[in-house]
Design a protein around this motif. Structure first.
Motif, PDB file in Angstrom:
ATOM      1  N   LYS A   1       0.822  -1.209   0.000  1.00 46.53           N
ATOM      2  CA  LYS A   1       0.000   0.000   0.000  1.00 46.53           C
ATOM      3  C   LYS A   1       0.863   1.269   0.000  1.00 46.53           C
ATOM      4  CE  LYS A   1      -2.057  -1.229   3.806  1.00 46.53           C
ATOM      5  NZ  LYS A   1      -1.370  -2.545   4.002  1.00 46.53           N
ATOM      6  N   THR A   2       1.883   1.289   0.855  1.00 48.62           N
ATOM      7  CA  THR A   2       2.738   2.474   0.961  1.00 48.62           C
ATOM      8  C   THR A   2       3.508   2.705  -0.335  1.00 48.62           C
ATOM      9  OG1 THR A   2       2.971   2.114   3.346  1.00 48.62           O
ATOM     10  CG2 THR A   2       4.575   3.567   2.291  1.00 48.62           C
ATOM     11  N   PHE A   3       4.019   1.642  -0.934  1.00 47.67           N
ATOM     12  CA  PHE A   3       4.736   1.782  -2.199  1.00 47.67           C
ATOM     13  C   PHE A   3       3.809   2.318  -3.289  1.00 47.67           C
ATOM     14  CE2 PHE A   3       7.507  -1.152   0.032  1.00 47.67           C
ATOM     15  CZ  PHE A   3       8.772  -0.734  -0.353  1.00 47.67           C
ATOM     16  N   LEU A   4       2.565   1.861  -3.269  1.00 45.94           N
ATOM     17  CA  LEU A   4       1.587   2.325  -4.258  1.00 45.94           C
ATOM     18  C   LEU A   4       1.342   3.818  -4.108  1.00 45.94           C
ATOM     19  CD1 LEU A   4      -0.138   0.724  -6.389  1.00 45.94           C
ATOM     20  CD2 LEU A   4      -2.043   0.965  -4.792  1.00 45.94           C
ATOM     21  N   LEU A   5       1.211   4.287  -2.864  1.00 42.60           N
ATOM     22  CA  LEU A   5       0.982   5.711  -2.620  1.00 42.60           C
ATOM     23  C   LEU A   5       2.194   6.545  -3.012  1.00 42.60           C
ATOM     24  CD1 LEU A   5      -0.922   5.656   0.796  1.00 42.60           C
ATOM     25  CD2 LEU A   5      -1.765   6.534  -1.376  1.00 42.60           C
TER      26      LEU A   5
END
Length: 263
Positions: free
Chosen positions: A27-31
């Protein structure tokens, strides 16, 4: 006063798009890929809820989906994107006093357990929305929409979730689906645009339902009473559940009851 979709989207606080999913789903990498335009080499795990950032969409910006362009007001729309850590899925930590408009449900396409846990995540968040609506006006909030977001698709040989499983899950839960890769930025913009589009469509449907309710409320009591029984007066031409005898599409054949004890 009469409300329009443009009025709602520009006078209220920004709608919250919530990024959720199991730990390690990316999720963090996507953001970071969405914000910075590139994938970071590493990132710390999110604990609790991560403060959001503003995500602005305007109809004239390039690369927008056609349907999204049609839904956006001329001045554009701002959303606030927040992320909830996946360590403890039962603890939602929803933003206090804020309305969550859409969920980006992330799972690791290489991990079947990550995919299966999303059913629990989605159920808990929709239960929260049901509780909110139950304690307030039924037409005050639209249903909680979502987009199923598969991550880490840059390694296709390791995919553990089939296309049919994805389609079945989306059909059963009224979701849209997007496959993404934070490393290559594939599908990242599309995922958030699809979620914004789903939120705006839900807002539009909510306004339509309010307008329909207003039309019914303005009719004389004699007509309002007959609405469920008279298809010609009903706003929904397919609603004939309580139609008079003889107009039901699948009416059972009338049979006389046998007389007991009569010779």
């Amino acid at each position: 006063p009469h409300l329009t979709l443009h009025h709602i989207m520009t006078t209220c606080l920004p709608r919250v798009l919530l990024v959720v999913g199991p730990q390690g789903a990316g999720k963090t990498f996507l953001l970071r890929s969405l914000i910075d335009g590139q994938c970071p080499a590493s990132a710390e795990s999110t604990i609790g809820i991560e403060a959001g950032f503003m995500y602005r969409l305007e109809p004239h910006q390039p690369g927008l989906r056609q349907r999204l362009k049609e839904l956006l007001p001329p001045q554009g729309v701002e959303f606030e994107i927040m992320e909830i850590g996946g360590r403890e899925l039962a603890h939602r930590e929803l933003p206090r006093g804020r309305q969550v408009s859409g969920l980006l449900l992330c799972y690791d396409t290489r991990d079947r357990m990550s995919f299966h846990r999303l059913a629990h995540v989605l159920c808990r968040h929709r239960m929260d929305r049901h509780t909110e609506v139950s304690h307030g006006e039924v037409t005050s909030k639209h249903s909680l929409v979502g987009v199923l977001c598969g991550t880490k698709t840059d390694l296709p040989d390791e995919v553990a979730v089939s296309r049919k499983e994805i389609d079945d899950f989306c059909t059963s839960n009224d979701l849209r689906s997007v496959l993404t890769s934070a490393c290559s930025a594939k599908g990242v913009q599309e995922a958030f645009q699809a979620l914004a589009e789903a939120v705006l469509e839900a807002e539009e449907e909510l306004l339509d339902s309010r307008a329909r309710a207003k039309v019914i409320a303005s009719r004389p009591a004699s007509q309002a009473f007959s609405l469920p029984c008279d298809p010609s007066r009903s706003l929904d031409s397919h609603s004939v559940m309580t139609s008079p005898r003889g107009t039901r599409p699948h009416e059972p054949i009338a049979r006389s009851l046998p007389r007991v004890g009569v010779h």
